[in-house]
Motif scaffolding. Structure first.
Motif, short mmCIF file in Angstrom:
data_model
loop_
_atom_site.label_atom_id
_atom_site.label_comp_id
_atom_site.label_asym_id
_atom_site.label_seq_id
_atom_site.Cartn_x
_atom_site.Cartn_y
_atom_site.Cartn_z
N ASP A 167 71.24 41.70 30.35
CA ASP A 167 70.53 42.80 31.01
C ASP A 167 69.05 42.48 31.16
N SER A 168 68.47 41.77 30.20
CA SER A 168 67.04 41.47 30.25
C SER A 168 66.70 40.56 31.43
N LEU A 169 67.66 39.75 31.87
CA LEU A 169 67.43 38.91 33.04
C LEU A 169 67.76 39.67 34.33
N ARG A 170 68.86 40.37 34.34
CA ARG A 170 69.26 41.08 35.56
C ARG A 170 68.22 42.11 35.98
N ARG A 171 67.58 42.74 35.02
CA ARG A 171 66.61 43.79 35.35
C ARG A 171 65.38 43.22 36.04
N ARG A 172 65.16 41.90 35.90
CA ARG A 172 64.00 41.25 36.54
C ARG A 172 64.33 40.69 37.92
N LEU A 173 65.59 40.44 38.22
CA LEU A 173 65.95 39.69 39.42
C LEU A 173 65.92 40.54 40.68
N VAL A 174 65.41 39.95 41.75
CA VAL A 174 65.58 40.48 43.10
C VAL A 174 65.97 39.31 44.01
N ILE A 175 66.68 39.61 45.09
CA ILE A 175 67.19 38.57 45.97
C ILE A 175 66.58 38.73 47.36
N GLU A 176 66.39 37.60 48.03
CA GLU A 176 65.66 37.56 49.30
C GLU A 176 66.48 36.85 50.38
N ASN A 177 66.42 37.36 51.59
CA ASN A 177 67.02 36.66 52.73
C ASN A 177 66.29 35.36 52.98
N ASP A 178 66.99 34.35 53.51
CA ASP A 178 66.35 33.07 53.78
C ASP A 178 66.47 32.71 55.26
N ASP A 179 65.86 31.58 55.62
CA ASP A 179 65.74 31.24 57.04
C ASP A 179 66.88 30.38 57.56
N ARG A 180 67.88 30.05 56.72
CA ARG A 180 68.94 29.16 57.18
C ARG A 180 70.34 29.63 56.80
N CYS A 181 70.52 29.99 55.55
CA CYS A 181 71.87 30.23 55.04
C CYS A 181 72.27 31.70 55.00
N TYR A 182 71.41 32.54 54.43
CA TYR A 182 71.82 33.90 54.12
C TYR A 182 70.89 34.92 54.76
N ALA A 183 71.44 35.64 55.73
CA ALA A 183 70.72 36.68 56.47
C ALA A 183 70.68 37.97 55.64
N PRO A 184 69.92 38.97 56.08
CA PRO A 184 69.87 40.22 55.33
C PRO A 184 71.24 40.84 55.06
N SER A 185 72.17 40.75 56.02
CA SER A 185 73.49 41.33 55.80
C SER A 185 74.20 40.66 54.63
N ASP A 186 74.02 39.34 54.47
CA ASP A 186 74.62 38.63 53.34
C ASP A 186 74.01 39.07 52.02
N VAL A 187 72.69 39.20 52.01
CA VAL A 187 72.00 39.59 50.78
C VAL A 187 72.37 41.02 50.39
N LEU A 188 72.55 41.88 51.39
CA LEU A 188 72.99 43.25 51.10
C LEU A 188 74.41 43.27 50.53
N TRP A 189 75.27 42.37 51.01
CA TRP A 189 76.63 42.25 50.46
C TRP A 189 76.56 41.93 48.98
N VAL A 190 75.70 40.99 48.62
CA VAL A 190 75.54 40.62 47.21
C VAL A 190 74.93 41.77 46.42
N SER A 191 73.93 42.42 46.98
CA SER A 191 73.28 43.54 46.29
C SER A 191 74.29 44.64 45.95
N ALA A 192 75.19 44.92 46.88
CA ALA A 192 76.18 45.98 46.65
C ALA A 192 77.11 45.65 45.49
N ARG A 193 77.27 44.36 45.18
CA ARG A 193 78.19 43.92 44.13
C ARG A 193 77.48 43.58 42.82
N THR A 194 76.16 43.50 42.85
CA THR A 194 75.41 43.14 41.64
C THR A 194 74.40 44.20 41.22
N GLY A 195 74.02 45.06 42.14
CA GLY A 195 72.97 46.03 41.87
C GLY A 195 71.57 45.46 41.96
N LEU A 196 71.43 44.21 42.44
CA LEU A 196 70.10 43.61 42.54
C LEU A 196 69.37 44.13 43.77
#
Length: 308
Positions: A167-196
């Motif tokens: 929990d001490s690590l998860r509470r610090r993490l945020v995720i960002e879209n990138d310029d090649r692999c993962y668009a905002p829709s991908d990052v939102l998919w991950v956020s919905a499953r991790t809470g990040l």
């Protein structure tokens, strides 16, 4: 809104990334570099306060090789007084601090050793913020990693790895879209499953927009931030003229900046990280520029001013 920049103060000539090569990383060398980085961090934050800059990204080498076995220092104990002083100053003035570990901090790699080292880097970053006494609005920004020829599997690995973190690590993490692999829709998919929570980067979006209407994406991104996470963070930069798509320019285009500010403002409060590295204006640039090296925050919408 807090506004800030990453790692290096061009106006003061100070940086939180003084480092060395592995073969020279003796305890004495690492101790001296850490002392220098903390002294520079202290002075950068004082300078930032004087100019109204309340957001700052600390360089990952503030404690050089902190997540590597070569660094055997008990840096949290040895530099406790410095860390306490810096943290007290930041909290007293409502500063928000962050880390953005480098490109080799990859949680979705199929190689368990790479993942192990990435977790150790994140753990060090979290320990540093904890040592400063910063609350959970001070974050560690990471990208999702590579695709490895199987994007769904890579996304699932990221989610599975996050589930193993404390929990001490998860509470610090945020995720960002990138310029090649993962668009905002991908990052939102991950956020919905991790809470990040999700950081939105405008230049990465321009290079890799992915599916979805921008305003809908932004509304969903802003909604990933919970009260304990602080207000949403966004990254702004402009494209290098003639450069590779997604390459950060030295300067921020003022018209583009105003347009993004107006768009983001429709979704609520946010903090803004400016990613531009120029030390001096380009005489060849005929259009107005924003020069990021030291101007007061109340002049943010002016051109040909410097801020850091």
């Amino acid at each position: 809104m807090r506004v800030g920049y990453p790692c290096v103060s061009r106006l003061t000539g100070r940086t939180t990334n003084h480092e060395t090569v592995l073969r020279a990383a003796t305890p004495d060398k690492l101790r001296a570099l850490t002392r220098q980085n903390l002294a520079d961090l202290r002075e950068i934050l004082r300078h930032n306060l004087a100019h109204g800059w309340l957001l700052f990204r600390i360089g990952s080498s503030v404690v050089p090789f902190a997540s590597h076995p070569v660094n055997t220092l008990d840096w949290q104990a040895e530099f406790r007084n410095d860390l306490t002083e810096i943290g007290d100053f930041a909290r007293q003035h409502d500063m928000r601090l962050s880390f953005h570990p480098g490109q080799y901090t990859i949680l979705n790699s199929p190689d368990p050793e790479i993942v192990r080292r990435a977790i150790e880097e994140i753990a060090y970053s979290a320990a540093f913020l904890d040592a400063l006494g910063m609350d959970t609005a001070s974050k560690i920004v990471i990208h999702l990693g590579g695709i490895y020829c199987d994007k769904p599997a890579a996304l699932s690995r990221f989610v599975e790895t996050v589930a193993t973190l404390s929990d001490s690590l998860r509470r610090r993490l945020v995720i960002e879209n990138d310029d090649r692999c993962y668009a905002p829709s991908d990052v939102l998919w991950v956020s919905a499953r991790t809470g990040l929570p999700v950081v939105f980067d405008n230049l990465h979006y321009a290079a890799n927009p992915g599916p979805g209407h921008l305003d809908d994406l932004l509304a969903r991104i802003f909604a990933t931030w919970q009260p304990a996470d602080g207000v949403p963070k966004v990254h702004f930069s402009s494209q290098t003229p003639g450069g590779r798509i997604g390459h950060h320019a030295d300067y921020a285009d003022p018209q583009e900046f105003r347009e993004w500010m107006a768009r983001w403002s429709r979704f609520g409060d946010f903090d803004l990280m400016l990613e531009a590295k120029a030390q001096r204006p380009s005489p060849a640039r005929s259009s107005p520029i924003i020069w990021l090296s030291g101007c007061p925050i109340d002049q943010l919408n002016s051109v040909n001013h410097r801020f850091d």
